[in-house]
Design a protein around this motif. Structure first.
Motif, PDB file in Angstrom:
ATOM      1  N   SER A 306      -1.140 -17.573   2.901  1.00 51.15           N
ATOM      2  CA  SER A 306      -0.946 -16.347   2.151  1.00 51.15           C
ATOM      3  C   SER A 306      -1.543 -15.187   3.018  1.00 51.15           C
ATOM      4  O   SER A 306      -0.648 -14.047   3.155  1.00 51.15           O
ATOM      5  CB  SER A 306      -1.165 -16.371   0.955  1.00 51.15           C
ATOM      6  N   HIS A 307      -2.837 -15.179   3.125  1.00 49.02           N
ATOM      7  CA  HIS A 307      -3.357 -14.166   3.902  1.00 49.02           C
ATOM      8  C   HIS A 307      -2.744 -13.903   5.175  1.00 49.02           C
ATOM      9  O   HIS A 307      -2.874 -12.741   5.503  1.00 49.02           O
ATOM     10  CB  HIS A 307      -4.962 -14.361   4.023  1.00 49.02           C
ATOM     11  N   VAL A 308      -2.589 -14.948   5.926  1.00 49.62           N
ATOM     12  CA  VAL A 308      -1.777 -14.650   7.311  1.00 49.62           C
ATOM     13  C   VAL A 308      -0.403 -13.767   7.135  1.00 49.62           C
ATOM     14  O   VAL A 308      -0.220 -12.759   7.924  1.00 49.62           O
ATOM     15  CB  VAL A 308      -1.443 -15.758   8.046  1.00 49.62           C
ATOM     16  N   VAL A 309       0.400 -14.085   6.167  1.00 44.88           N
ATOM     17  CA  VAL A 309       1.572 -13.327   6.096  1.00 44.88           C
ATOM     18  C   VAL A 309       1.189 -11.947   5.543  1.00 44.88           C
ATOM     19  O   VAL A 309       1.856 -11.000   5.924  1.00 44.88           O
ATOM     20  CB  VAL A 309       2.176 -14.032   4.642  1.00 44.88           C
ATOM     21  N   TYR A 310       0.315 -11.554   4.497  1.00 42.27           N
ATOM     22  CA  TYR A 310      -0.301 -10.523   4.276  1.00 42.27           C
ATOM     23  C   TYR A 310      -0.666  -9.703   5.243  1.00 42.27           C
ATOM     24  O   TYR A 310      -0.227  -8.394   5.408  1.00 42.27           O
ATOM     25  CB  TYR A 310      -1.430 -10.611   3.358  1.00 42.27           C
ATOM     26  N   ALA A 311      -1.415 -10.181   6.116  1.00 43.55           N
ATOM     27  CA  ALA A 311      -1.836  -9.507   7.594  1.00 43.55           C
ATOM     28  C   ALA A 311      -0.866  -8.983   8.391  1.00 43.55           C
ATOM     29  O   ALA A 311      -0.643  -7.706   8.900  1.00 43.55           O
ATOM     30  CB  ALA A 311      -2.854 -10.207   8.481  1.00 43.55           C
ATOM     31  N   TRP A 312       0.487 -10.001   8.547  1.00 47.45           N
ATOM     32  CA  TRP A 312       1.352  -9.700   9.390  1.00 47.45           C
ATOM     33  C   TRP A 312       2.389  -8.650   8.859  1.00 47.45           C
ATOM     34  O   TRP A 312       2.868  -7.599   9.446  1.00 47.45           O
ATOM     35  CB  TRP A 312       2.293 -11.020   9.618  1.00 47.45           C
ATOM     36  N   VAL A 313       2.602  -8.616   7.401  1.00 48.05           N
ATOM     37  CA  VAL A 313       3.378  -7.587   6.634  1.00 48.05           C
ATOM     38  C   VAL A 313       2.851  -6.244   6.943  1.00 48.05           C
ATOM     39  O   VAL A 313       3.362  -5.311   7.043  1.00 48.05           O
ATOM     40  CB  VAL A 313       3.606  -7.790   5.341  1.00 48.05           C
ATOM     41  N   ARG A 314       1.404  -5.937   6.861  1.00 50.22           N
ATOM     42  CA  ARG A 314       0.848  -4.760   7.076  1.00 50.22           C
ATOM     43  C   ARG A 314       0.810  -4.413   8.486  1.00 50.22           C
ATOM     44  O   ARG A 314       1.021  -3.169   8.695  1.00 50.22           O
ATOM     45  CB  ARG A 314      -0.646  -5.092   6.709  1.00 50.22           C
ATOM     46  N   LYS A 315       0.879  -5.470   9.384  1.00 54.76           N
ATOM     47  CA  LYS A 315       1.107  -4.961  10.843  1.00 54.76           C
ATOM     48  C   LYS A 315       2.436  -4.395  11.018  1.00 54.76           C
ATOM     49  O   LYS A 315       2.490  -3.478  12.032  1.00 54.76           O
ATOM     50  CB  LYS A 315       0.559  -6.144  11.526  1.00 54.76           C
ATOM     51  N   VAL A 316       3.267  -5.110  10.573  1.00 50.53           N
ATOM     52  CA  VAL A 316       4.785  -4.814  11.002  1.00 50.53           C
ATOM     53  C   VAL A 316       5.579  -3.857  10.113  1.00 50.53           C
ATOM     54  O   VAL A 316       6.643  -3.536  10.276  1.00 50.53           O
ATOM     55  CB  VAL A 316       5.466  -6.032  11.435  1.00 50.53           C
ATOM     56  N   GLN A 317       4.932  -3.444   9.078  1.00 49.40           N
ATOM     57  CA  GLN A 317       5.540  -2.780   7.847  1.00 49.40           C
ATOM     58  C   GLN A 317       6.087  -1.420   8.341  1.00 49.40           C
ATOM     59  O   GLN A 317       5.546  -0.636   9.382  1.00 49.40           O
ATOM     60  CB  GLN A 317       4.568  -2.415   6.946  1.00 49.40           C
ATOM     61  N   ARG A 318       7.557  -1.305   7.991  1.00 50.11           N
ATOM     62  CA  ARG A 318       8.159   0.082   8.528  1.00 50.11           C
ATOM     63  C   ARG A 318       9.170   0.592   7.121  1.00 50.11           C
ATOM     64  O   ARG A 318       9.354  -0.473   6.283  1.00 50.11           O
ATOM     65  CB  ARG A 318       9.040  -0.275   9.497  1.00 50.11           C
ATOM     66  N   LEU A 319       9.798   1.675   7.149  1.00 49.97           N
ATOM     67  CA  LEU A 319      10.441   2.274   6.158  1.00 49.97           C
ATOM     68  C   LEU A 319      11.826   2.234   6.483  1.00 49.97           C
ATOM     69  O   LEU A 319      12.272   2.249   7.735  1.00 49.97           O
ATOM     70  CB  LEU A 319       9.790   3.692   5.540  1.00 49.97           C
ATOM     71  N   HIS A 320      12.590   2.113   5.455  1.00 49.04           N
ATOM     72  CA  HIS A 320      14.107   2.285   5.561  1.00 49.04           C
ATOM     73  C   HIS A 320      14.508   3.522   6.245  1.00 49.04           C
ATOM     74  O   HIS A 320      14.028   4.306   5.483  1.00 49.04           O
ATOM     75  CB  HIS A 320      14.916   1.816   4.766  1.00 49.04           C
ATOM     76  N   PRO A 321      15.325   3.783   7.225  1.00 52.67           N
ATOM     77  CA  PRO A 321      15.546   5.207   7.526  1.00 52.67           C
ATOM     78  C   PRO A 321      16.508   5.887   6.773  1.00 52.67           C
ATOM     79  O   PRO A 321      16.236   7.126   6.910  1.00 52.67           O
ATOM     80  CB  PRO A 321      16.408   4.892   8.729  1.00 52.67           C
ATOM     81  N   TYR A 322      17.140   5.513   5.712  1.00 51.26           N
ATOM     82  CA  TYR A 322      17.910   6.071   4.837  1.00 51.26           C
ATOM     83  C   TYR A 322      17.065   6.227   3.330  1.00 51.26           C
ATOM     84  O   TYR A 322      17.210   7.108   2.821  1.00 51.26           O
ATOM     85  CB  TYR A 322      19.213   5.377   4.617  1.00 51.26           C
ATOM     86  N   THR A 323      17.028   4.988   2.945  1.00 53.85           N
ATOM     87  CA  THR A 323      16.371   4.753   1.542  1.00 53.85           C
ATOM     88  C   THR A 323      14.644   5.121   1.394  1.00 53.85           C
ATOM     89  O   THR A 323      14.090   5.578   0.459  1.00 53.85           O
ATOM     90  CB  THR A 323      16.433   3.556   1.008  1.00 53.85           C
ATOM     91  N   GLY A 324      13.973   5.384   2.572  1.00 52.91           N
ATOM     92  CA  GLY A 324      12.528   5.575   2.658  1.00 52.91           C
ATOM     93  C   GLY A 324      11.781   4.352   1.901  1.00 52.91           C
ATOM     94  O   GLY A 324      10.562   4.365   1.733  1.00 52.91           O
ATOM     95  N   GLU A 325      12.489   3.221   1.530  1.00 53.98           N
ATOM     96  CA  GLU A 325      11.579   2.306   1.015  1.00 53.98           C
ATOM     97  C   GLU A 325      11.134   1.027   2.123  1.00 53.98           C
ATOM     98  O   GLU A 325      11.519   1.121   3.194  1.00 53.98           O
ATOM     99  CB  GLU A 325      12.593   1.268   0.136  1.00 53.98           C
ATOM    100  N   GLU A 326      10.148   0.267   1.711  1.00 56.98           N
ATOM    101  CA  GLU A 326       9.553  -0.512   2.731  1.00 56.98           C
ATOM    102  C   GLU A 326      10.633  -1.674   3.005  1.00 56.98           C
ATOM    103  O   GLU A 326      11.399  -1.971   2.300  1.00 56.98           O
ATOM    104  CB  GLU A 326       8.415  -1.401   2.199  1.00 56.98           C
TER     105      GLU A 326
END
Length: 525
Positions: A306-326
C-alpha cells in the motif's frame, strides 16, 4: 433516540422498548468486530421480552438476492401481499411484473394488465379503484411467522404503469440499471448470475475481432487503465469504452520487476512501476482517425504494498487536461453487495517511513462485488460474431492477440453460497483450477474508473462534446451510438509500436420502502 447502525456505541447505549430499523440492507454484517448490529439491537430490548411489550419494525429496499437482510426477514414472515379484485370476474390477485403486464416498448409506453383469471384488460383507471378497495392477505401464514408486507410500484396509486414500462425498457440489458429497476421499482432483490462463460469460448470469439493491439477503436471515447500490484510485478489492462458501455481491450500485459520501491531497480530486477508508467501514463495510443490519445484515468490497486503505491501515485500524479481531475487513483476493493462502484475517497497521509505528509493520497474504495456481477453478465452476451444484427449494450470486444492466460484470469471467479456469522449470502470465490485473477481485478477497477469519469451520468450532449474533442468524424455520431440497441426489442420480463505479448506470471427513482415510497419489503414483529 436516533442511532447509527454503523456505531457500536450507539447500539449499546440504551434500553429501548420499540425499535424502527430503517434500510437494513445497508447494515454491516459485523460491526467493528463486535458482532451483528441486529444482535446488538435485540439485546437492547432484553428487559421487555418477558412481558411481550417490545416491538421491532424493519424496513428496507432489497439489494442482491442471497445477500439481502430484508429478504431473509421477508422469507421468515407470513408474506402479506396487497390483493385486488378484478372488476370483470371478481377474482382476487396480486399485480406482478410478468406475463400479465403488457406495454409498448417506445413512447408513450402505454401499459395495461390482463386479469390472470379471465384475461380481460385492466386499465389504469380500473387499477386506481382496485388498489383503493384491496386488502392484505398473508400468502405464507404459520406459527412463529411475523407479519411482513411487500410494496412495489405496480400496486402504487402514485406511479403510472407507463413509467414502470419506460424504466424497464430504458434499463435494457444493463445489469446495473436492471438491478436499480428490480430493487427500487419492483421491490425485489436482484439476482446476479455469477457463472462466467467458458474462457476457451471467449478466446475463440476474439479470433474474429479485427481490432489491432494498442489502438483505440472508433467509438472508444473513454480510455482507462487499471493495474494490480503483486509481490513481484504488476498486471495491467487498458480498455476503451463506448457510450453504450461496449468495451474493447486495447492492451493487457505484465510488468515484470520489483515492486518494493518506486525508485529505480537493478539490471536483473527492473522497477515494475517504471515499466507501468512507460506503458500507460507516458504512452500515446493511435486512434482510428490518425490521432493520438492518452489515458483518461489510471487506477492502481493499493491492497498490496500500500505505502509503495501511495508514494508512486504522489510521484506521478497529474491532472486531466480537460476536466482538471486527478488522473491517477489509488484504489482499494471492498466486499459487499451494497457498496457503490466507486465511493468517497479517504485521505492517506503516511509516507513509506511512516511519517505524516502534508499532501496525502486519496484512496478510492471500489465496490467490487456488484461490478463483477455486471461484468460477467456482459461477458455472456452474444453479438454480431454470433449472428446478431447488433452488438448489444455492454458487449465486450477482445483482440485476436490476447492469449489463454488473459481469458483464464478474466473468468477465474464464480458466485457461490457463503456466509458470515451464520448468515447465508452470495460471495465471490476463485475457481479451484485457477489461482490467478489479476486481469479480472483490473477489469473491475477499469469499470469503476468509468463511473469515476461519469459514464452513467453523461448525456448525449456530453458524448457529442467528447466526440468532437477526439476528432471523431460526424458520420460516426449516429443515433445508435447513444441509443441502447436493445430498445428495439426489449426482453420480456423475467423473474505504440505494438508492445510485447502478454507475459505469464513469473510463478433513481423514489426511495423504495413503506407508505408510498414504493418498491421494498418491511417486516414487523
Amino acid at each position: 433516540t436516533l442511532a447509527l447502525a454503523s456505531s457500536s456505541a450507539d447500539l449499546r447505549s440504551k434500553t429501548v422498548k420499540k425499535v424502527f430499523c430503517d434500510e437494513i440492507d445497508e447494515y454491516p454484517e459485523d460491526l467493528d468486530g463486535q458482532g451483528s448490529p441486529f444482535d446488538m439491537i435485540e439485546a437492547r430490548q432484553e428487559s421487555f421480552l418477558k412481558d411481550g411489550t417490545w416491538k421491532r419494525f424493519s424496513i428496507s429496499t432489497p439489494t442482491v438476492k442471497g445477500a439481502s437482510h430484508i429478504e431473509r426477514k421477508w422469507e421468515a414472515s407470513d408474506k402479506r401481499r396487497w390483493h385486488v379484485r378484478c372488476p370483470h370476474c371478481a377474482e382476487e390477485f396480486v399485480f406482478e411484473f410478468g406475463p400479465h403486464f403488457h406495454f409498448d416498448r417506445e413512447y408513450p409506453w402505454s401499459a395495461w394488465y390482463s386479469c390472470p383469471h379471465c384475461g380481460t384488460e385492466i386499465t389504469e383507471v380500473d387499477r386506481t379503484t382496485m388498489i383503493r378497495t384491496g386488502r392484505w392477505i398473508a400468502t405464507a401464514p404459520g406459527a412463529g411467522r411475523t407479519p411482513g408486507f411487500h410494496f412495489d410500484a405496480l400496486s402504487s396509486p402514485f406511479v403510472p404503469w407507463s413509467k414502470i414500462a419506460e424504466r424497464f425498457v430504458k434499463a435494457g440489458d444493463d445489469p446495473a440499471k436492471l438491478k436499480t429497476f428490480w430493487n427500487l421499482t419492483l421491490g425485489l432483490p436482484f439476482e446476479f448470475k455469477g457463472d462466467a462463460p467458458d474462457h476457451v469460448r471467449l478466446m475463440e470469439r476474439s479470433r474474429g475481432e479485427p481490432h489491432p493491439r494498442g489502438s483505440v477503436p472508433p467509438r472508444g471515447l473513454i480510455l482507462v487503465a487499471a493495474a494490480d500490484v503483486q509481490m513481484r510485478g504488476i498486471w495491467c489492462e487498458i480498455i476503451a469504452i463506448a457510450p453504450n458501455r461496449e468495451s474493447w481491450t486495447v492492451d493487457a500485459f505484465y510488468c515484470d520487476g520489483s515492486t518494493e520501491s518506486v525508485e529505480g531497480g537493478e539490471a536483473d530486477a527492473p522497477n515494475a512501476f517504471d515499466i507501468l508508467k512507460r506503458k500507460t501514463l507516458d504512452r500515446e495510443f493511435p486512434d482510428a482517425f490518425g490521432g493520438k490519445r492518452t489515458l483518461d484515468a489510471l487506477a492502481v490497486d493499493s491492497g498490496y504494498r500500500s505505502h509503495v503505491v501511495y508514494a508512486w501515485v504522489r510521484k506521478v500524479q497529474r491532472l486531466h487536461p480537460y476536466t482538471g481531475e486527478e488522473i491517477v487513483l489509488a484504489t482499494k476493493g471492498v466486499d459487499g453487495w451494497g457498496k457503490p462502484a466507486i465511493g468517497t475517497p479517504a485521505l492517506q497521509d503516511i509516507d513509506l517511513a511512516g511519517h505524516r505528509v502534508k499532501k496525502g493520497v486519496k484512496v478510492w474504495p471500489v465496490g467490487t462485488w456488484s461490478l463483477k456481477g455486471a461484468f460477467y453478465a456482459d461477458l455472456r452476451k452474444d453479438g454480431i460474431a454470433a449472428g446478431r444484427d447488433l452488438d448489444p449494450e455492454g458487449y465486450c470486444h477482445f483482440g485476436a492477440w490476447l492469449d489463454e492466460t488473459y481469458f483464464r484470469q478474466l473468468t477465474a471467479e464464480y458466485l457461490a453460497d457463503g456466509g458470515s456469522r451464520g448468515r447465508p449470502m452470495k460471495v465471490w470465490k476463485i475457481r479451484a483450477s485457477d489461482k490467478d485473477n489479476h486481469f479480472l481485478d483490473c477489469r473491475v477497477y477499469n469499470l469503476a474508473l468509468a463511473e469515476y469519469l461519469g459514464l452513467s451520468r453523461m448525456t448525449a450532449d456530453d458524448w457529442a462534446v467528447l466526440t468532437a474533442r477526439h476528432g471523431v468524424p460526424e458520420d460516426i455520431l449516429r443515433p445508435d451510438l447513444f441509443k441502447n440497441a436493445s430498445q428495439a426489442a426489449a426482453p420480456a420480463p423475467d423473474p505504440e509500436p505494438a508492445p510485447e505479448p502478454t507475459d505469464p506470471a513469473p510463478s433513481s427513482p423514489p426511495r423504495a420502502g413503506w407508505m408510498g415510497a414504493l418498491g421494498g419489503w418491511m417486516n414487523r414483529r
